[in-house]
Scaffold this motif. Structure first.
Motif, short mmCIF file in Angstrom:
data_model
loop_
_atom_site.label_atom_id
_atom_site.label_comp_id
_atom_site.label_asym_id
_atom_site.label_seq_id
_atom_site.Cartn_x
_atom_site.Cartn_y
_atom_site.Cartn_z
N MET A 12 0.88 -1.10 0.07
CA MET A 12 0.01 -0.12 -0.05
C MET A 12 0.95 1.38 0.03
N LEU A 13 2.01 1.21 0.87
CA LEU A 13 2.96 2.19 0.76
C LEU A 13 3.64 2.47 -0.78
N VAL A 14 3.86 1.43 -1.41
CA VAL A 14 4.80 1.42 -2.29
C VAL A 14 3.52 2.03 -3.54
N LEU A 15 2.47 1.59 -3.59
CA LEU A 15 1.49 2.05 -4.41
C LEU A 15 0.91 3.54 -4.08
N PHE A 16 1.03 3.90 -3.17
CA PHE A 16 0.71 5.43 -2.64
C PHE A 16 1.75 6.18 -3.31
N TRP A 17 2.86 5.94 -3.00
CA TRP A 17 4.13 6.72 -3.67
C TRP A 17 4.10 6.49 -5.23
N ARG A 18 3.83 5.47 -5.73
CA ARG A 18 3.80 5.55 -7.14
C ARG A 18 2.57 6.41 -7.92
N THR A 19 1.53 6.12 -7.33
CA THR A 19 0.51 6.80 -8.01
C THR A 19 0.43 8.50 -7.67
N LEU A 20 1.16 8.74 -6.53
CA LEU A 20 1.17 10.18 -6.14
C LEU A 20 1.94 10.67 -7.13
N MET A 21 3.28 10.24 -7.33
CA MET A 21 4.20 10.84 -7.97
C MET A 21 3.84 10.88 -9.69
N SER A 22 3.04 9.86 -10.01
CA SER A 22 2.66 9.74 -11.38
C SER A 22 1.44 10.91 -11.71
N ASP A 51 2.34 4.10 8.54
CA ASP A 51 2.76 5.40 8.26
C ASP A 51 3.02 5.52 6.83
N ILE A 52 3.07 6.81 5.96
CA ILE A 52 3.18 7.18 4.57
C ILE A 52 4.55 7.57 4.45
N THR A 53 5.45 7.56 5.24
CA THR A 53 6.65 8.09 5.35
C THR A 53 7.66 6.95 4.38
N PRO A 54 8.19 7.41 3.36
CA PRO A 54 8.65 6.30 2.30
C PRO A 54 10.35 5.98 3.12
N PRO A 55 10.41 4.83 3.13
CA PRO A 55 11.83 4.35 3.85
C PRO A 55 12.82 4.69 2.83
N ALA A 56 14.00 5.28 3.38
CA ALA A 56 15.06 5.94 2.62
C ALA A 56 16.13 4.88 2.52
N THR A 57 15.67 3.79 1.61
CA THR A 57 16.47 2.78 1.24
C THR A 57 16.67 2.66 -0.27
N PRO A 58 17.82 2.14 -0.75
CA PRO A 58 18.19 1.87 -1.95
C PRO A 58 16.92 1.28 -2.89
N GLY A 59 16.41 0.09 -2.21
CA GLY A 59 15.51 -0.71 -2.77
C GLY A 59 14.27 -0.07 -2.99
N PHE A 60 13.76 0.64 -1.95
CA PHE A 60 12.15 1.32 -2.11
C PHE A 60 12.49 2.35 -3.32
N LEU A 61 13.46 3.18 -3.23
CA LEU A 61 13.61 4.28 -4.13
C LEU A 61 13.79 3.71 -5.59
N LEU A 62 14.43 2.61 -5.81
CA LEU A 62 14.77 1.97 -7.24
C LEU A 62 13.17 1.51 -7.51
N GLY A 63 12.76 0.98 -6.53
CA GLY A 63 11.21 0.32 -6.92
C GLY A 63 10.28 1.21 -7.47
N VAL A 64 10.12 2.44 -6.46
CA VAL A 64 8.96 3.39 -6.91
C VAL A 64 9.66 4.33 -8.28
#
Length: 315
Positions: A39-49, A207-220
């Motif tokens: 859900m957090l992944v899709l939140f940031w994907r759809t929000l940024m798009s 939480d909706i704060t994105p984790p500051a990890t390379p994997g999450f940033l790369l995935g989104v």
């Protein structure tokens, strides 16, 4: 209308880019879900798009009325939150990404089944046969996936339910004869609608704060840039240059590519029986995707002849 001239060698390049980018959506979700909840992944994907498309949606294209925005928000709930969210939830539960991609490509079969009662479109016998063959192929793949995978049984049901929701949304849009907005406007409204709902779901999980990890940033980043903008740019360029049937047939090759990606990157199961089921399913989809025969009614005459008019966000 005459299509623009396309160099002979351009089609293989566009087709390859389309297959890879279309299948990349499933892999991007799988990659990002290693670092955070889906859900957090899709939140940031759809929000940024949605935010990246917002200036274009407001400044270009038809004027967005309250009614048009409301209609697109309803379809945003169906084709982004429920459809995309359902597939992402299944991937997060470790349903093999190749199987998820395969079930996603069953949308034409479901649309064919729903078009007869809701649109008055009479289907040929070969289309009903194709529907049965396609379902049989998925059952073959699912049997091996269930035996070799580790996902709970309900997660497999979620993938089917998500696909049916998308098919229903597509048929309802055809039935209503909605205003055809440019893709960047519909994608913007539907993405932001999905972002609001995914945000609430992510908050409910913590939480909706994105984790500051390379994997999450790369995935989104992968999902926004490659699986959304690059994928649909290639898709619509191809549609301008080549027949729609030729372009859509390439998309049906995304499940085997996704299966290979999942096997290489995440050590997901890959067996001969799964490829056999995939081949059976593709035959069923090919049979079902033939044109329908509309009844002699105004609604039937106005119904589109091809499937898949609704923008998909899985790829």
């Amino acid at each position: 209308m005459t299509r623009p001239f396309a160099p002979r060698l351009l089609w293989p390049l566009l087709a390859t880019a389309l297959i890879v980018s279309w299948s990349s959506g499933f892999i991007g979700i799988r990659l990002a879900s290693e670092e955070a909840g889906v859900m957090l992944v899709l939140f940031w994907r759809t929000l940024m798009s949605g935010l990246l498309l917002l200036p274009l949606a407001l400044l270009r294209g038809p004027r967005l009325t309250v009614r048009v925005v409301a209609e697109q928000m309803v379809f945003g709930v169906m084709v982004v939150f429920l459809y995309l969210g359902g597939f992402a939830l299944a991937i997060g539960q470790r349903v093999p990404t190749g199987l998820v991609a395969l079930i996603s490509d069953l949308v034409p079969l479901a649309i064919a089944a729903l078009s007869q009662p809701l649109l008055g479109e009479r289907l040929r016998g070969r289309q009903w046969l194709g529907t049965g063959i396609g379902v049989a192929g998925v059952l073959i793949v699912s049997q091996d996936s269930l035996r070799l995978g580790h996902a709970p049984l309900w997660a497999y049901g979620v993938t089917v339910a998500a696909m049916l929701v998308f098919a229903l949304a597509t048929v309802l849009q055809k039935r209503r004869g909605m205003l055809q907005l440019p893709v960047y406007q519909t994608l913007c409204i539907q993405s932001l609608t999905g972002a609001a709902l995914f945000g609430l779901a992510a908050l409910a999980e913590g939480d909706i704060t994105p984790p500051a990890t390379p994997g999450f940033l790369l995935g989104v980043g992968w999902l926004v840039i490659f699986s959304t903008f690059f994928c649909y740019s290639i898709y619509y360029i191809a549609l301008r240059l080549y027949p729609a049937a030729q372009v859509s047939s390439v998309i049906y090759l995304s499940p085997p590519v996704t299966m290979i990606w999942g096997w290489l990157m995440f050590d997901e199961p890959l067996t001969g029986l799964m490829f056999l089921g995939l081949a059976v399913t593709l035959v069923g989809v090919w049979l079902t995707s033939a044109r329908t025969l509309p009844r002699a009614t105004n609604r039937g005459r106005n119904a589109p002849d091809t499937f898949g008019d609704q923008v998909r966000l899985d790829g």
